[in-house]
Design a protein around this motif. Structure first.
Motif, short mmCIF file in Angstrom:
data_model
loop_
_atom_site.label_atom_id
_atom_site.label_comp_id
_atom_site.label_asym_id
_atom_site.label_seq_id
_atom_site.Cartn_x
_atom_site.Cartn_y
_atom_site.Cartn_z
N TRP A 113 0.90 -1.11 0.16
CA TRP A 113 -0.10 -0.09 0.05
C TRP A 113 0.86 1.20 -0.02
CZ3 TRP A 113 -5.27 0.10 -0.59
CH2 TRP A 113 -5.83 1.31 -0.27
N ARG A 114 0.48 2.20 -0.70
CA ARG A 114 1.13 3.46 -0.82
C ARG A 114 1.06 4.12 0.33
NH1 ARG A 114 1.43 8.67 -3.21
NH2 ARG A 114 3.34 9.13 -4.42
N GLY A 115 1.69 3.92 1.50
CA GLY A 115 1.40 4.64 2.91
C GLY A 115 2.95 4.76 3.69
N HIS A 116 3.12 5.87 4.31
CA HIS A 116 4.28 5.97 5.09
C HIS A 116 4.34 6.67 6.17
CE1 HIS A 116 4.18 9.60 2.56
NE2 HIS A 116 4.85 10.13 3.66
N CYS A 117 5.23 6.64 7.29
CA CYS A 117 5.20 7.25 8.17
C CYS A 117 5.90 8.84 7.95
CB CYS A 117 6.02 6.69 9.59
SG CYS A 117 6.43 8.01 10.67
N SER A 118 5.31 9.75 8.47
CA SER A 118 6.03 11.27 7.85
C SER A 118 7.04 11.51 8.81
CB SER A 118 4.91 12.29 7.87
OG SER A 118 4.27 12.11 9.36
N VAL A 119 7.48 10.83 9.71
CA VAL A 119 8.49 10.98 10.65
C VAL A 119 9.82 10.27 10.20
CG1 VAL A 119 9.56 10.89 12.87
CG2 VAL A 119 7.09 11.78 12.70
N HIS A 120 9.45 8.96 10.24
CA HIS A 120 10.62 7.90 9.71
C HIS A 120 10.77 8.15 8.14
CE1 HIS A 120 9.27 5.99 13.22
NE2 HIS A 120 10.49 5.83 13.51
N GLY A 121 9.87 8.74 7.42
CA GLY A 121 10.13 8.91 6.08
C GLY A 121 11.20 9.87 5.73
N ARG A 122 11.41 10.69 6.64
CA ARG A 122 12.27 12.04 6.45
C ARG A 122 13.72 11.62 6.09
NH1 ARG A 122 10.77 16.92 8.03
NH2 ARG A 122 13.10 17.47 8.39
N PHE A 123 14.26 10.52 6.88
CA PHE A 123 15.70 10.06 6.94
C PHE A 123 15.80 9.63 5.53
CE2 PHE A 123 14.08 8.94 11.31
CZ PHE A 123 14.59 9.80 11.98
N SER A 124 17.20 10.06 5.14
CA SER A 124 17.87 9.89 3.77
C SER A 124 18.90 9.28 3.70
CB SER A 124 17.77 11.10 2.89
OG SER A 124 18.60 11.86 3.60
N LYS A 125 19.48 8.59 2.28
CA LYS A 125 20.80 8.25 2.41
C LYS A 125 21.61 9.27 2.88
CE LYS A 125 23.87 6.06 -0.68
NZ LYS A 125 24.92 6.87 -0.47
N PRO B 229 12.51 -0.13 11.00
CA PRO B 229 12.07 -0.54 9.63
C PRO B 229 10.95 0.34 9.01
CG PRO B 229 11.24 -1.86 11.27
CD PRO B 229 11.96 -1.07 11.97
N GLU B 230 10.34 1.29 9.57
CA GLU B 230 9.52 2.33 8.74
C GLU B 230 10.18 3.20 7.91
OE1 GLU B 230 6.68 4.44 11.26
OE2 GLU B 230 6.35 2.53 12.56
N CYS B 231 11.73 3.19 8.16
CA CYS B 231 12.39 4.34 7.09
C CYS B 231 12.48 3.76 5.79
CB CYS B 231 13.87 4.20 7.67
SG CYS B 231 13.87 5.02 9.37
N ARG B 232 12.85 4.45 4.85
CA ARG B 232 12.81 4.21 3.41
C ARG B 232 13.90 3.04 3.33
NH1 ARG B 232 13.36 9.38 0.27
NH2 ARG B 232 13.82 10.52 2.40
N HIS B 233 13.78 2.19 2.20
CA HIS B 233 14.44 0.96 1.65
C HIS B 233 15.87 1.52 1.53
CE1 HIS B 233 15.50 -2.99 0.85
NE2 HIS B 233 15.91 -2.54 -0.47
N PHE C 90 20.41 12.10 16.82
CA PHE C 90 19.12 11.96 16.03
C PHE C 90 19.97 11.87 14.55
CE2 PHE C 90 15.39 13.84 13.65
CZ PHE C 90 14.66 12.80 14.04
N LEU C 91 19.59 11.03 13.76
CA LEU C 91 20.09 10.61 12.55
C LEU C 91 20.04 11.80 11.77
CD1 LEU C 91 21.46 8.67 10.37
CD2 LEU C 91 19.06 7.84 9.95
N ASP C 92 19.10 12.58 11.55
CA ASP C 92 18.91 13.64 10.77
C ASP C 92 19.26 14.98 11.43
OD1 ASP C 92 18.28 14.55 8.03
OD2 ASP C 92 16.26 15.46 8.56
N LYS C 93 19.64 15.84 10.54
CA LYS C 93 20.19 17.23 10.96
C LYS C 93 19.10 18.17 11.31
CE LYS C 93 23.53 18.52 8.09
NZ LYS C 93 24.46 19.16 7.22
N THR C 94 17.89 18.01 10.66
CA THR C 94 16.90 18.94 11.14
C THR C 94 15.81 18.04 12.06
OG1 THR C 94 16.66 19.23 8.73
CG2 THR C 94 14.71 19.98 9.92
N VAL C 95 15.73 18.63 13.25
CA VAL C 95 14.71 17.77 14.27
C VAL C 95 13.35 17.60 13.43
CG1 VAL C 95 16.13 18.72 16.07
CG2 VAL C 95 14.14 19.94 15.13
#
Ligand code: SF4
Length: 383
Positions: free
Chosen positions: A241-253, A272-276, A327-332
């Motif tokens: 299903w095309r759904g995601h978590c808006s918080v975990h979806g923020r992290f990037s490579k 595991p809610e983060c992108r592949h 925190f993994l991302d620079k932006t809180v």
């Protein structure tokens, strides 16, 4: 040219949002956030309610709220805890709407589950509505594959979706048991419809079950037939299903590359809610409870970049001053709906209960609860 702006914007605290699993109405006089006596008032209301009250706090809740929780945990652990406290007539759930629904489903009929702010919903849960999922099932029937498909829904979904899955012989899963849920499903059918988090579905199928990315297709509820042809559906093993978590979806490579450059030797630990592409770059992947365990057991002096909700990461960093935890991302980024539950709302709900007034009660109708419970029971029975 006229622009259709759809429904007018609703002020939080007023009205209702029919497109959301959450409400937006919070009647009553909330104490001002600046009231210095709020902590004292929360303690007093809790003491007045005594054993009649059980307060549950999700790991992503604010510190100001979590200090009043009798138990903390992830969504599934909290629902189980609520069910194990039949003597408490009032269960105050400091978390989001779908969690309070699960608690209502699993608790006794005479227990009242209260969500201190009805606007505490979950954007991921809102990405799969009952009508959309019904329509998807019709698309699978038209493609001639519905009998081969076992539906699985992540705990982070509305009671309606859990009930849909229960009606169609599927199961609920959490981020801790998604692999076991998939193994069970593939012993029953040749395909899985995974709702609503595409990332948890894809990460589990590819990284834990050995499926390929090309075994997965993404069903987009906003496009005719999900944006997929019947042949694509027939060829797929995982229908995500095309759904995601808006918080975990923020992290990037880039977040991972950046933290590795900034902190040499850092361990990257993600949900595991983060992108592949993020999960593939991480050193460790696991549920919220796994992340907590991992950091509790990590040696002093070790360094960790954690890809999950910020309230939890900050709390873990405070708990382990002998380790570097960032925190993994620079932006809180907090989960904005989890953060809706603040001290004024908690005090208001506790003081109302202490006066015998039940506010913001979450109830799931009997039929929905029956089928949702079937899907939850199936999860508990997973081998
Ligand atoms: S962190 Fe993500 S999945 Fe959890 S409640 Fe917030 S939006 Fe929903």
């Amino acid at each position: 040219m006229t622009i259709d702006i759809g429904s007018p914007l609703l002020l939080l605290g007023r009205g209702a949002d029919p497109a959301s699993e959450r409400g937006v109405s919070c009647p009553g006089d909330l104490p001002p956030a600046s009231d210095p006596a709020l902590v004292e008032r929360a303690h007093a209301a809790k003491a007045a309610l005594g054993e009649r009250l059980f307060v549950l706090g999700h790991h992503y809740q604010r510190d100001e709220v979590i200090q009043f929780a009798d138990v903390t945990g992830d969504s599934f652990k909290l629902a189980q805890e609520a069910a194990a406290r039949p003597q408490a007539p009032y269960v105050v759930f400091c978390g989001v709407h779908f969690m309070a629904e699960s608690a209502d489903i699993l608790t006794r009929a005479d227990q009242r589950v209260v969500l201190p702010d009805l606007a505490a919903g979950c954007s991921m849960a809102d990405m799969a509505t009952y009508d959309q999922v019904e329509e998807c099932w019709e698309v699978l029937e038209d493609a001639g594959i519905a009998d081969d498909v076992v539906p699985i829904t992540y705990m982070n979904s509305s009671a309606d979706i859990k009930a849909f899955v229960g009606r169609h012989g599927g199961t609920v899963c959490t981020s801790s048991n998604a692999r076991r849920a998939l193994e069970w499903a593939f012993s029953k059918g040749s395909k899985v419809l995974f709702l609503p988090d595409q990332h948890l579905g894809r990460n589990t199928a590819v990284l834990e079950m050995g499926l390929g990315l090309d075994d997965c297709v993404v069903y987009n509820p906003h496009r005719p037939d999900g944006g997929l042809g019947a042949d694509e559906l027939r060829a797929a093993t995982m229908i995500l299903w095309r759904g995601h978590c808006s918080v975990h979806g923020r992290f990037s490579k880039e977040s991972v590359d950046d933290v590795r450059a900034r902190i040499p030797g850092v361990n990257v630990l993600v949900h595991p809610e983060c992108r592949h592409e993020v999960v593939k770059e991480a050193d460790h992947i696991g549920s919220t409870e796994y992340i907590i365990r991992m950091l509790d057991q990590a040696p002093a002096g070790s360094a960790w970049a954690v890809g999950t909700e910020l309230n939890l990461v900050k709390r873990l960093a405070d708990r382990h001053p002998d380790k570097t935890i960032v925190f993994l991302d620079k932006t809180v980024c907090f989960c904005s709906t989890m953060n809706r539950i603040d001290l004024p709302h908690l005090v208001w709900s506790l003081e109302s209960l202490a006066r015998g007034e039940v506010v913001n009660q979450i109830t799931v109708d009997e039929e929905t609860a029956h089928y949702a419970r079937a899907a939850l029971d199936q999860m508990l029975a997973l081998p």
